[in-house]
Design an enzyme around this catalytic site. Structure first.
Site, PDB file in Angstrom:
ATOM      1  N   GLY A 140      43.152   4.560 -31.230  1.00 47.01           N
ATOM      2  CA  GLY A 140      42.477   5.548 -30.384  1.00 47.01           C
ATOM      3  C   GLY A 140      43.425   6.515 -29.697  1.00 47.01           C
ATOM      4  O   GLY A 140      42.975   7.467 -29.053  1.00 47.01           O
TER       5      GLY A 140
ATOM      6  N   LYS B 167      14.700  21.410  -6.984  1.00 49.27           N
ATOM      7  CA  LYS B 167      14.949  20.249  -7.857  1.00 49.27           C
ATOM      8  C   LYS B 167      15.611  19.152  -7.037  1.00 49.27           C
ATOM      9  O   LYS B 167      16.477  19.444  -6.217  1.00 49.27           O
ATOM     10  CB  LYS B 167      15.877  20.699  -8.998  1.00 49.27           C
ATOM     11  CG  LYS B 167      16.317  19.601  -9.943  1.00 49.27           C
ATOM     12  CD  LYS B 167      17.309  20.138 -10.967  1.00 49.27           C
ATOM     13  CE  LYS B 167      18.747  19.893 -10.561  1.00 49.27           C
ATOM     14  NZ  LYS B 167      19.733  20.319 -11.566  1.00 49.27           N
TER      15      LYS B 167
ATOM     16  N   ASP C  51      17.297  25.172  -9.750  1.00 47.63           N
ATOM     17  CA  ASP C  51      17.520  24.526  -8.440  1.00 47.63           C
ATOM     18  C   ASP C  51      18.033  25.549  -7.439  1.00 47.63           C
ATOM     19  O   ASP C  51      18.460  26.647  -7.805  1.00 47.63           O
ATOM     20  CB  ASP C  51      18.496  23.340  -8.565  1.00 47.63           C
ATOM     21  CG  ASP C  51      19.754  23.709  -9.306  1.00 47.63           C
ATOM     22  OD1 ASP C  51      20.309  24.777  -9.020  1.00 47.63           O
ATOM     23  OD2 ASP C  51      20.187  22.945 -10.189  1.00 47.63           O
TER      24      ASP C  51
HETATM   25  C1  R5P Z   1      23.288  21.052 -11.630  1.00 50.34           C
HETATM   26  O1  R5P Z   1      23.403  21.349 -10.451  1.00 50.34           O
HETATM   27  C2  R5P Z   1      23.779  21.936 -12.732  1.00 50.34           C
HETATM   28  O2  R5P Z   1      23.747  23.289 -12.401  1.00 50.34           O
HETATM   29  C3  R5P Z   1      22.990  21.701 -13.996  1.00 50.34           C
HETATM   30  O3  R5P Z   1      21.652  22.061 -13.761  1.00 50.34           O
HETATM   31  C4  R5P Z   1      23.071  20.259 -14.430  1.00 50.34           C
HETATM   32  O4  R5P Z   1      24.386  19.789 -14.328  1.00 50.34           O
HETATM   33  C5  R5P Z   1      22.586  20.098 -15.828  1.00 50.34           C
HETATM   34  O5  R5P Z   1      22.590  18.743 -16.170  1.00 50.34           O
HETATM   35  P1  R5P Z   1      21.396  18.133 -17.027  1.00 50.34           P
HETATM   36  O6  R5P Z   1      21.250  19.011 -18.245  1.00 50.34           O
HETATM   37  O7  R5P Z   1      21.846  16.742 -17.370  1.00 50.34           O
HETATM   38  O8  R5P Z   1      20.174  18.147 -16.169  1.00 50.34           O
END
Ligand code: R5P
Length: 292
Positions: A37, A189, A166
């Site tokens: 690895g 979110k 979010d």
């Molecule tokens: C979170 O604050 C980021 O901006 C992204 O929305 C997040 O990291 C995306 O991760 P996932 O696709 O696993 O929801």
């Protein structure tokens, strides 16, 4: 200025584009994995002048990270100016101790970049500005939002609305929307810090029915955030849902699940090479290199 660009195996195409735009020498690197690895990394050619090492740290994150560090360390033997261009910087989400005992790995990784002799570091749409503060060397974050917005300008969309999945991404959505001269909103979110699962807590939305949505985010990892946002918007009778993101990690079958949630298209940049990466980030890197 004599410049050498070294392409790490995670970013060879982007590094070649960059070398061409900078009229620099391009040196290829190669990775062999031993049966146990271990990584064995080779550079073909001798770095000269200012050296730029280009290597994103998407999965396999630790192997790609080690390659970046090894290439910088080798470049440092030949040059006193070694610039690390890490278009996607893994570990930036671990920029603080969220739960007791969690190690702030971003701090550890930053120290490694310093230890191998990095003079300066350039990253694109790093997950958090706090992450950048861990580097105690000149560190610059550049935005790919104008490049993504330019791509969307060419698409014929029906009364488009920009949506941040979010509140943390509201400024990104605002910038994207202002470049297209359209409106934006941000959803609420919440993420369970233990399971990683997300929920949309927003209440009813007005003015979404029949319109095309552009969800803008810095990255898609498992797709959980985009899926929940798309399902929520679909429930409010929007028309098409498009996704614009800088880093499309798309872990496991995230792309399939996102499409199943009703997303028509994902547009990402080539910080991570894959089919969705139709937006080139080399020009913004060139600009960052020339603006000290
Ligand atoms: C979170 O604050 C980021 O901006 C992204 O929305 C997040 O990291 C995306 O991760 P996932 O696709 O696993 O929801």
């Amino acid at each position: 200025m004599l410049t050498t660009v070294i392409g790490g195996t995670a970013s060879q195409e982007l590094a070649k584009r960059l070398a061409k735009k900078l009229r620099a020498r391009y040196l290829r690197s190669e990775l062999k994995i031993f049966p146990d690895g271990e990584c064995k990394i080779t550079i073909y050619g001798k770095p000269e002048g200012r050296v730029i090492v280009v290597q994103s740290t998407y999965p396999p994150v630790d192997s790609n990270l080690l390659q970046a560090l090894a290439l910088i360390s080798k470049a440092r033997e030949h040059s006193s100016r070694v610039i690390a261009v890490i278009p996607y910087f893994g570990y930036a989400r671990q920029d603080r101790e969220f739960l007791p005992g969690e190690i702030v790995t971003m701090g550890v990784v930053s120290r490694l970049f310093r230890a191998v002799g990095t003079s300066r570091i350039i990253v694109i749409d790093v997950h958090s500005k706090i992450a950048l503060k861990h580097f105690k060397i000149p560190a610059q974050n550049i935005s790919a939002v104008p490049e993504l917005a330019r791509y969307f300008k060419k698409l014929k969309l029906n009364k488009p609305l920009v949506v941040s999945p979010d509140l943390g991404g509201i400024m990104r959505a605002k910038e994207f929307a202002s470049l297209l001269n359209i409106d934006y909103i941000a959803l609420l979110k919440v993420r369970n810090r233990k399971t990683g699962k997300v929920k949309i807590k927003s209440s009813n939305l007005k003015n979404v029915g029949g319109r095309d949505m552009i969800i803008v985010d810095d990255m898609i990892s498992t797709g959980g955030s985009i899926i929940k946002a798309a399902e929520f918007l679909k429930k409010h009778n929007c028309k098409h849902v498009f996704v614009a993101c800088t880093h499309a990690l798309l872990i496991n079958n995230a792309e399939k699940k996102i499409k199943e949630a009703g997303v028509s298209r994902i547009i990402s940049t080539n910080t991570i090479p894959r089919e969705t990466a139709v937006v080139d980030s080399s020009e913004i890197i060139v600009k960052a290199l020339s603006n000290r």
